[in-house]
Design a protein around this motif. Sequence first.
Motif, PDB file in Angstrom:
ATOM      1  N   GLY B 291       0.877  -1.395   0.372  1.00 27.90           N
ATOM      2  CA  GLY B 291       0.089  -0.152  -0.162  1.00 27.90           C
ATOM      3  C   GLY B 291       0.668   0.922  -0.081  1.00 27.90           C
ATOM      4  N   LEU B 292       2.168   1.266   0.835  1.00 29.95           N
ATOM      5  CA  LEU B 292       2.921   2.362   0.667  1.00 29.95           C
ATOM      6  C   LEU B 292       3.010   2.950  -0.495  1.00 29.95           C
ATOM      7  CD1 LEU B 292       4.219   4.924   2.482  1.00 29.95           C
ATOM      8  CD2 LEU B 292       6.267   2.739   2.588  1.00 29.95           C
ATOM      9  N   ALA B 293       3.848   1.151  -0.961  1.00 29.45           N
ATOM     10  CA  ALA B 293       4.021   2.192  -2.487  1.00 29.45           C
ATOM     11  C   ALA B 293       3.444   2.510  -3.715  1.00 29.45           C
ATOM     12  CB  ALA B 293       4.752  -0.184  -3.072  1.00 29.45           C
ATOM     13  N   VAL B 294       2.392   1.942  -3.360  1.00 34.82           N
ATOM     14  CA  VAL B 294       1.334   2.838  -4.142  1.00 34.82           C
ATOM     15  C   VAL B 294       1.033   3.933  -3.866  1.00 34.82           C
ATOM     16  CG1 VAL B 294      -1.374   2.860  -4.890  1.00 34.82           C
ATOM     17  CG2 VAL B 294       0.194   0.706  -4.940  1.00 34.82           C
ATOM     18  N   THR B 295       0.643   3.949  -2.826  1.00 38.82           N
ATOM     19  CA  THR B 295       0.721   5.645  -2.551  1.00 38.82           C
ATOM     20  C   THR B 295       1.848   6.888  -2.896  1.00 38.82           C
ATOM     21  OG1 THR B 295      -0.623   4.864   0.103  1.00 38.82           O
ATOM     22  CG2 THR B 295       0.540   7.206  -0.236  1.00 38.82           C
ATOM     23  N   LEU B 296       3.346   6.495  -2.646  1.00 38.07           N
ATOM     24  CA  LEU B 296       4.461   6.620  -2.971  1.00 38.07           C
ATOM     25  C   LEU B 296       3.957   7.168  -4.657  1.00 38.07           C
ATOM     26  CD1 LEU B 296       7.602   5.288  -0.745  1.00 38.07           C
ATOM     27  CD2 LEU B 296       6.275   7.648  -0.762  1.00 38.07           C
ATOM     28  N   GLU B 297       4.042   6.058  -5.060  1.00 40.77           N
ATOM     29  CA  GLU B 297       4.369   6.096  -6.819  1.00 40.77           C
ATOM     30  C   GLU B 297       2.961   6.782  -7.510  1.00 40.77           C
ATOM     31  OE1 GLU B 297       2.197   2.294  -9.074  1.00 40.77           O
ATOM     32  OE2 GLU B 297       2.281   2.954 -10.066  1.00 40.77           O
ATOM     33  N   LEU B 298       1.457   7.238  -6.390  1.00 44.13           N
ATOM     34  CA  LEU B 298       0.826   7.915  -6.421  1.00 44.13           C
ATOM     35  C   LEU B 298       1.134   9.276  -6.674  1.00 44.13           C
ATOM     36  CD1 LEU B 298      -3.060   7.032  -5.301  1.00 44.13           C
ATOM     37  CD2 LEU B 298      -2.358   7.545  -6.980  1.00 44.13           C
ATOM     38  N   SER B 299       1.380   9.674  -5.624  1.00 45.05           N
ATOM     39  CA  SER B 299       1.859  10.732  -4.985  1.00 45.05           C
ATOM     40  C   SER B 299       3.029  11.312  -6.020  1.00 45.05           C
ATOM     41  CB  SER B 299       2.354  10.752  -3.425  1.00 45.05           C
ATOM     42  OG  SER B 299       1.953  10.372  -2.465  1.00 45.05           O
ATOM     43  N   LEU B 300       3.960  10.919  -6.070  1.00 46.46           N
ATOM     44  CA  LEU B 300       4.967  11.031  -7.077  1.00 46.46           C
ATOM     45  C   LEU B 300       4.461  11.363  -8.252  1.00 46.46           C
ATOM     46  CD1 LEU B 300       7.680  11.759  -6.675  1.00 46.46           C
ATOM     47  CD2 LEU B 300       8.533   9.747  -7.765  1.00 46.46           C
ATOM     48  N   VAL B 418       8.090  28.085  -3.217  1.00 41.51           N
ATOM     49  CA  VAL B 418       7.976  27.196  -2.642  1.00 41.51           C
ATOM     50  C   VAL B 418       7.457  26.377  -1.140  1.00 41.51           C
ATOM     51  CG1 VAL B 418       9.909  25.321  -1.619  1.00 41.51           C
ATOM     52  CG2 VAL B 418      10.050  26.243  -3.961  1.00 41.51           C
ATOM     53  N   PRO B 419       7.680  27.767  -0.489  1.00 43.19           N
ATOM     54  CA  PRO B 419       6.411  27.660   0.940  1.00 43.19           C
ATOM     55  C   PRO B 419       5.088  27.339   0.355  1.00 43.19           C
ATOM     56  CG  PRO B 419       8.380  29.596   0.707  1.00 43.19           C
ATOM     57  CD  PRO B 419       7.979  29.618   0.142  1.00 43.19           C
ATOM     58  N   VAL B 420       4.632  28.124   0.270  1.00 47.23           N
ATOM     59  CA  VAL B 420       3.061  27.705  -0.484  1.00 47.23           C
ATOM     60  C   VAL B 420       3.584  26.622  -1.159  1.00 47.23           C
ATOM     61  CG1 VAL B 420       0.803  28.991  -1.406  1.00 47.23           C
ATOM     62  CG2 VAL B 420       2.649  29.981  -0.995  1.00 47.23           C
ATOM     63  N   PHE B 421       4.189  26.227  -1.959  1.00 48.21           N
ATOM     64  CA  PHE B 421       3.975  24.770  -2.846  1.00 48.21           C
ATOM     65  C   PHE B 421       4.614  23.763  -1.916  1.00 48.21           C
ATOM     66  CE2 PHE B 421       6.382  21.422  -5.376  1.00 48.21           C
ATOM     67  CZ  PHE B 421       5.735  21.379  -6.680  1.00 48.21           C
ATOM     68  N   LYS B 422       4.611  23.788  -0.652  1.00 44.90           N
ATOM     69  CA  LYS B 422       4.930  22.892   0.188  1.00 44.90           C
ATOM     70  C   LYS B 422       4.017  22.414   1.082  1.00 44.90           C
ATOM     71  CE  LYS B 422       7.259  22.849   4.931  1.00 44.90           C
ATOM     72  NZ  LYS B 422       7.732  23.789   5.459  1.00 44.90           N
ATOM     73  N   GLY B 423       2.638  23.194   1.041  1.00 44.93           N
ATOM     74  CA  GLY B 423       1.842  23.283   2.253  1.00 44.93           C
ATOM     75  C   GLY B 423       0.643  22.301   0.573  1.00 44.93           C
ATOM     76  N   ASP B 424       1.103  22.633  -0.683  1.00 43.54           N
ATOM     77  CA  ASP B 424      -0.292  21.998  -1.578  1.00 43.54           C
ATOM     78  C   ASP B 424       0.412  20.415  -1.403  1.00 43.54           C
ATOM     79  OD1 ASP B 424      -1.613  23.533  -2.369  1.00 43.54           O
ATOM     80  OD2 ASP B 424      -1.579  24.264  -3.551  1.00 43.54           O
ATOM     81  N   VAL B 425       1.951  20.204  -1.867  1.00 44.38           N
ATOM     82  CA  VAL B 425       2.265  18.373  -1.497  1.00 44.38           C
ATOM     83  C   VAL B 425       2.111  17.395  -0.319  1.00 44.38           C
ATOM     84  CG1 VAL B 425       4.854  17.246  -2.066  1.00 44.38           C
ATOM     85  CG2 VAL B 425       4.648  19.428  -3.199  1.00 44.38           C
ATOM     86  N   VAL B 426       2.162  18.106   0.869  1.00 45.67           N
ATOM     87  CA  VAL B 426       1.759  17.285   1.356  1.00 45.67           C
ATOM     88  C   VAL B 426       0.130  17.075   1.506  1.00 45.67           C
ATOM     89  CG1 VAL B 426       1.814  17.650   4.141  1.00 45.67           C
ATOM     90  CG2 VAL B 426       3.493  18.742   3.099  1.00 45.67           C
ATOM     91  N   ILE B 469       2.408  11.160   8.403  1.00 50.00           N
ATOM     92  CA  ILE B 469       2.889  11.669   9.072  1.00 50.00           C
ATOM     93  C   ILE B 469       4.618  11.917   8.796  1.00 50.00           C
ATOM     94  CG2 ILE B 469       3.890  12.794  11.190  1.00 50.00           C
ATOM     95  CD1 ILE B 469       1.568  11.914  12.574  1.00 50.00           C
ATOM     96  N   ILE B 470       5.124  10.426   8.754  1.00 52.50           N
ATOM     97  CA  ILE B 470       6.417  10.699   8.433  1.00 52.50           C
ATOM     98  C   ILE B 470       7.040  10.827   6.599  1.00 52.50           C
ATOM     99  CG2 ILE B 470       8.227   9.292   7.149  1.00 52.50           C
ATOM    100  CD1 ILE B 470       7.806   7.279  10.043  1.00 52.50           C
ATOM    101  N   LEU B 471       6.016  10.529   5.890  1.00 57.20           N
ATOM    102  CA  LEU B 471       5.787  11.295   4.003  1.00 57.20           C
ATOM    103  C   LEU B 471       5.666  12.581   4.826  1.00 57.20           C
ATOM    104  CD1 LEU B 471       3.845   8.228   2.683  1.00 57.20           C
ATOM    105  CD2 LEU B 471       6.002   8.724   2.096  1.00 57.20           C
ATOM    106  N   SER B 472       4.883  12.739   4.884  1.00 57.10           N
ATOM    107  CA  SER B 472       4.817  14.518   4.886  1.00 57.10           C
ATOM    108  C   SER B 472       5.780  15.203   6.007  1.00 57.10           C
ATOM    109  CB  SER B 472       3.614  14.720   5.634  1.00 57.10           C
ATOM    110  OG  SER B 472       3.061  14.253   5.437  1.00 57.10           O
ATOM    111  N   ARG B 473       6.851  14.845   6.802  1.00 59.41           N
ATOM    112  CA  ARG B 473       7.911  15.337   7.183  1.00 59.41           C
ATOM    113  C   ARG B 473       8.793  15.109   6.329  1.00 59.41           C
ATOM    114  NH1 ARG B 473       7.699  19.162   9.180  1.00 59.41           N
ATOM    115  NH2 ARG B 473      10.209  18.341   9.650  1.00 59.41           N
ATOM    116  N   LEU B 474       9.132  14.299   5.661  1.00 61.27           N
ATOM    117  CA  LEU B 474       9.800  13.920   4.906  1.00 61.27           C
ATOM    118  C   LEU B 474       9.624  15.289   3.402  1.00 61.27           C
ATOM    119  CD1 LEU B 474      10.549   9.697   3.907  1.00 61.27           C
ATOM    120  CD2 LEU B 474      12.414  11.501   5.413  1.00 61.27           C
ATOM    121  N   SER B 475       8.587  14.857   3.188  1.00 62.12           N
ATOM    122  CA  SER B 475       8.809  15.942   1.217  1.00 62.12           C
ATOM    123  C   SER B 475       8.657  17.608   1.913  1.00 62.12           C
ATOM    124  CB  SER B 475       7.201  15.273   1.123  1.00 62.12           C
ATOM    125  OG  SER B 475       6.161  15.589   1.803  1.00 62.12           O
ATOM    126  N   GLY B 476       7.884  17.766   3.118  1.00 61.64           N
ATOM    127  CA  GLY B 476       8.598  19.089   3.384  1.00 61.64           C
ATOM    128  C   GLY B 476       9.696  19.395   3.764  1.00 61.64           C
TER     129      GLY B 476
END
Lengths: 358, 490
Positions: B291-300, B418-426, B469-476
């Motif tokens: 599931g995590l792999a799918v979430t990562l693939e989807l997000s990317l 970048v700062p606004v973009f960050k929020g949208d990516v998360v 949370i970890i994914l959000s922190r990493l991308s942020g």
Amino acid sequence: MISVKHLSKVYRNGDKELTVLRDVNCEIGKGEVIGIIGPSGTGKSTFLRCLNRLEEPSGGRIEIDGVDILDRKADVNLLRRKMGMVFQNFNLFHHLTILDNITLCPRTLLGKSREEAEARAMELLQLVGLYDKAESLPAELSGGQKQRAAIARCLAMDPEIILFDEPTSALDPTMVSEVLVVIRRLAREGMTMAIVSHEMQFVRSVSTRIFFMNEGVIYEEGTPEQIFEHPQRPATVAFINRIRTLEFKLADKHFDLYGMFGQVGVFCNKYGLGNEMLTKVQHVMEEMLFEILPFCGPVTLTLDYSEKDFTLRLQFVQEGCAESVLEQIPNDNIPLKLVRGMCSSLRETEAGKILVEM
Amino acid sequence: MSGYRIILLLSLLLSACTGRQAVPDAMPTCLEELAGHTVAVAGGSSTDLLLSQYEGIDLMRINIGDMPVAVKSGRAEFAMMQEIQYDANQLDAQGFRKCFNGILKGLSAVAFRKDDVGICDEFNSFLREMRASGEYDRWYGNWIHQLDSMVVETEKLPAPTEGRKITVGITLVFPYIFIRNDSLSGMEIDLFNRFCRSKGYCPEYSIVQFPALIPSLNANKIDVILSHIMVTPERARQVLFSDEYMEGSQCCFGLNPEWEKSARAGIWTRTRESTRQNLVEEDRWKLLSGGLAVTLELSLLSLLLAIVLGVLLCYLRMRPKAAASGVTRIFVDVVRGIPVLVILMIMFYVIFAKVHLSGVTVAVFSFGLFYGACFSEVFRTGMLSVDRGQWEAGAAMGLSKMQVFRLIAFPQALKRIVPVFKGDVVSLIKNTSIVGYVAVLDLTSAGDIIRTRTLDAFFPLILVSIIYIILSRLSGGLLDTLDRKLNATK
């Protein structure tokens, strides 16, 4: 080098039209320093910006070395490389250091290597006195330093002419001279330049020729001496003497005197004429309009104040007068005596035209 | 699946932790006596329809798998589920008791599209052969009495990989269909695999939310519904039912008042037990990692598409031509005005209904579209923040428009973007959690599957939350680094 013929620029916004340049004609030769002066809003900056096509002219021709730059096929970017421009607000690239600001275009456009471009940049920084600011960011510099850096940035492209668009208008008065010194030095070294500026003394001393612009045309041009010492046309005279004007047109005797007094009060206050002068002017107006002028037709009253020699003149023009107004009044007439007592001179230049110098 | 559902479940389990347990004074013995009580039912199911006709019952529509937690926490006093499910889940041993049963006795069948008569006939003939040979009785009896050995048997005889392709819509409910050791198992899977082997089909199973099964079938997303779906006249108008293959009835259950709670184990022991049950047992961690792999693939992929689309829309929006700019503005406003979940549904059930695209592809298009519209505004604001003088200065030096953009305007705009973009990516990463609605098995869905199987709400939900949370922190963090690098050169 540059030849401008019938240049015009009209801004259109919906159905509204604003003509900024009506018909500009001029020649600028190599090595000339052209000072462009004139009242605000008469198209000085627009003219300059048309020369490198930052503004698209509405009509006319601009030729540089015989090439029509308004032609569709003209390579604007190539043209601009040879014409530097210094802006009122410096417009340094915020995100780059001063050194990078200067080297960016030579490296991108002239294919210079980093070393080559940087060596030249350091020479130029030396020239404008900012050798130690190479690694600073624009935000860390004072206004005067920014403008000098901007000049260095222009010079790095080895331009054939530099256009200065009010280079000191945005500066603190204490920083104006450091920029002017640099420009003066360039003039001495024979750089061709066109300078729009409100620094009259500077323009006068640095220019080889002056364009006086008014209402979208080059209204008068000549050497600095001609323009500043012997201006020929009325608007030039008014501008050079820095004459401020207030005018009233009165159709008959039923005018609003107190409304006029109010406006005169604001006018005197604006140019620092003081209460004593204001009272005198009001007395003169009252006596002239109620007691002396016959009002055989409309009257025009003009107040002229010269900021150059600090003199105030009132001119009354009585229309419909066949003969002199003053000659018909006896010399012991009390209102006339009063007026004479309050002013330094009173004379009738021609029938119905009375000039009062305060 | 969606955020709201996670909140609902978290509140369920919080109240479970605080131990609010409402044991009713007397157990009801028939439907009438449920009046005045809160009863959990599967939303949209026939039980839901039946109970809606009784006045005074406070209905709570949730997933079957969440029912034990709901009852235990006191959110619902009683719940309705298939008797066979109650038995297979051994709920008696967990402090529950059946109040009454035999409700909605009915027959389950497989459902096909109305015009797929041929395959329906094949299935019916397969059923007849099975019943005639006695294989049917063995199949039913063994699954009820020797479940574990049947699971092993199913594993040994996997679904055929060759033959005519057929997409099967399923919902995970123990013991019909469930995931064990990272593969599908259960009595219905076993039955259908046997059918495919005998008639030469190659099944492709796709997990779909129960209420979405019939729409998916009619939108050609799936070819068969295999989900112990009860035959009702209403449904028969929309789909073609095969012959019935199973009988079932619903039971009502609540907390057993005589059940004595065993002494609570220490927190460490409980955590270890939860970990074993939710992750180790039946290799359930593989579900999560998949599931995590799918979430990562989807997000990317969505992020990449959104950036490309965002740049394009931003460019069109900033054209001086009024038409291009106006049309783009309206487009961006419309897209941003629709919830991303609704966009996803529209894409899946309407726009791509007739095209056979995987759920992941449709989801990438949906997120790419929605976030592309969002990004275009972020980019535009960034570009507008670049002073006109910067463009003029670049142009006056002889740089072309493209060069000014690349060397001057873009680097300056980037710092504001970048700062606004960050929020949208998360937000994008977190919003991918709704893809369960279009049958994509992402991280959240994986957590759901584990939860409905282990009947433990706390552990899978908390674990899934921590991973998000970890994914959000990493991308942020990545974008923060970029931000710092940009600001180092001010």
